[in-house]
Enzyme design. Sequence first.
Site, PDB file in Angstrom:
ATOM      1  N   ARG A 257       1.108  -1.273  -0.477  1.00  0.00           N
ATOM      2  CA  ARG A 257       0.138  -0.270   0.078  1.00  0.00           C
ATOM      3  C   ARG A 257       0.872   1.395   0.025  1.00  0.00           C
ATOM      4  O   ARG A 257       1.997   1.788   0.859  1.00  0.00           O
ATOM      5  CB  ARG A 257      -0.813  -0.244   1.322  1.00  0.00           C
ATOM      6  CG  ARG A 257      -1.980   1.088   1.553  1.00  0.00           C
ATOM      7  CD  ARG A 257      -3.120   1.349   0.614  1.00  0.00           C
ATOM      8  NE  ARG A 257      -3.503   2.886   0.781  1.00  0.00           N
ATOM      9  CZ  ARG A 257      -4.957   3.014   2.010  1.00  0.00           C
ATOM     10  NH1 ARG A 257      -5.618   1.981   2.563  1.00  0.00           N
ATOM     11  NH2 ARG A 257      -5.046   4.039   1.654  1.00  0.00           N
TER      12      ARG A 257
ATOM     13  N   ARG B 102      -5.501   1.149  -4.904  1.00  0.00           N
ATOM     14  CA  ARG B 102      -5.397   0.864  -3.793  1.00  0.00           C
ATOM     15  C   ARG B 102      -4.739  -1.091  -3.596  1.00  0.00           C
ATOM     16  O   ARG B 102      -5.881  -1.310  -3.919  1.00  0.00           O
ATOM     17  CB  ARG B 102      -5.723   1.073  -2.584  1.00  0.00           C
ATOM     18  CG  ARG B 102      -6.632   0.540  -1.793  1.00  0.00           C
ATOM     19  CD  ARG B 102      -7.077   2.408  -0.660  1.00  0.00           C
ATOM     20  NE  ARG B 102      -7.682   3.231  -1.110  1.00  0.00           N
ATOM     21  CZ  ARG B 102      -8.616   3.403  -1.149  1.00  0.00           C
ATOM     22  NH1 ARG B 102      -9.506   3.335   0.360  1.00  0.00           N
ATOM     23  NH2 ARG B 102      -9.048   4.623  -1.430  1.00  0.00           N
TER      24      ARG B 102
ATOM     25  N   ASP C 252      -6.483  -1.895   1.184  1.00  0.00           N
ATOM     26  CA  ASP C 252      -7.016  -1.060   2.791  1.00  0.00           C
ATOM     27  C   ASP C 252      -7.829  -2.003   3.599  1.00  0.00           C
ATOM     28  O   ASP C 252      -8.374  -2.923   2.991  1.00  0.00           O
ATOM     29  CB  ASP C 252      -7.951  -0.141   1.773  1.00  0.00           C
ATOM     30  CG  ASP C 252      -9.050   0.959   2.431  1.00  0.00           C
ATOM     31  OD1 ASP C 252      -7.890   1.891   3.193  1.00  0.00           O
ATOM     32  OD2 ASP C 252      -9.939   1.198   2.627  1.00  0.00           O
TER      33      ASP C 252
ATOM     34  N   ASP D 145      -9.816  -1.275   7.297  1.00  0.00           N
ATOM     35  CA  ASP D 145     -10.154   0.272   8.021  1.00  0.00           C
ATOM     36  C   ASP D 145     -10.707  -0.974   9.388  1.00  0.00           C
ATOM     37  O   ASP D 145     -11.423  -1.975   9.211  1.00  0.00           O
ATOM     38  CB  ASP D 145     -11.477   0.442   7.334  1.00  0.00           C
ATOM     39  CG  ASP D 145     -10.968   1.559   6.228  1.00  0.00           C
ATOM     40  OD1 ASP D 145      -9.949   2.116   6.645  1.00  0.00           O
ATOM     41  OD2 ASP D 145     -11.817   1.426   4.961  1.00  0.00           O
TER      42      ASP D 145
END
Length: 164
Positions: free
Chosen positions: A86, A95, A98, A100
Site C-alpha cells: 500500500r 490501492r 485497504d 479499516d
Amino acid sequence: MQLDSKNVYLLLGSNLGDREILLTAAVEQIGSRVGEVFSRSSVYETAAWGKADQPSFLNMAVGVNTTLSALEVLQEVLRIEEELGRIRKEKWGSRLIDIDVILFADEIVDFGVQLQVPHPQMQYRRFVLEPLTEIAGQVIHPVLKKSVSEILGILDDNLTVTKI
C-alpha cells in the site's frame, strides 16, 4: 475467548493487482498478528466510491477476536497494508489493499484523524454495510443504537455492491 479479548470488525478492500490474493493475504496476516479471525464475509464487487474514475473494488468484512487495544489494531493493520504494498497517494484513490477498523467491541474511540471508531462514515456506505451485515448484522452501533442490519435497511446509497 480470553476474558480481556474483544471483537473488532474490519473492512478490507482492494482495486489494484490481484485483488483476491491481496484480500486473502491480508486476512492471513490479520489472523496471525491481530487476533483470531472468527468470521469473514463473502467478497463483494463494489463500484469505486468517492472517486469514481478508477477500477472497482473487492471488499469483505472480517470479525477478529483480539487482546490488542483499538490503537494497536490500527497500527498493526497499517503495517500489514504497507507490507502488502500500500502506498498512500490520494484520498479515496486506487490501492492494493485497504484495511479499516469499523467497530471495536461496543466502544467509542476518538483519536481525531488518526482513528475514530465506530468508523464515522460506515452508516453512509453500502460497500461497508453489505459485507458487515453478513457477519455482524445484529451488532449494535454504539452511537446510533441500531443494529448493523437496521442501518443497512435505512441506507440511502445507490452504489452498486454485488456479492461474488
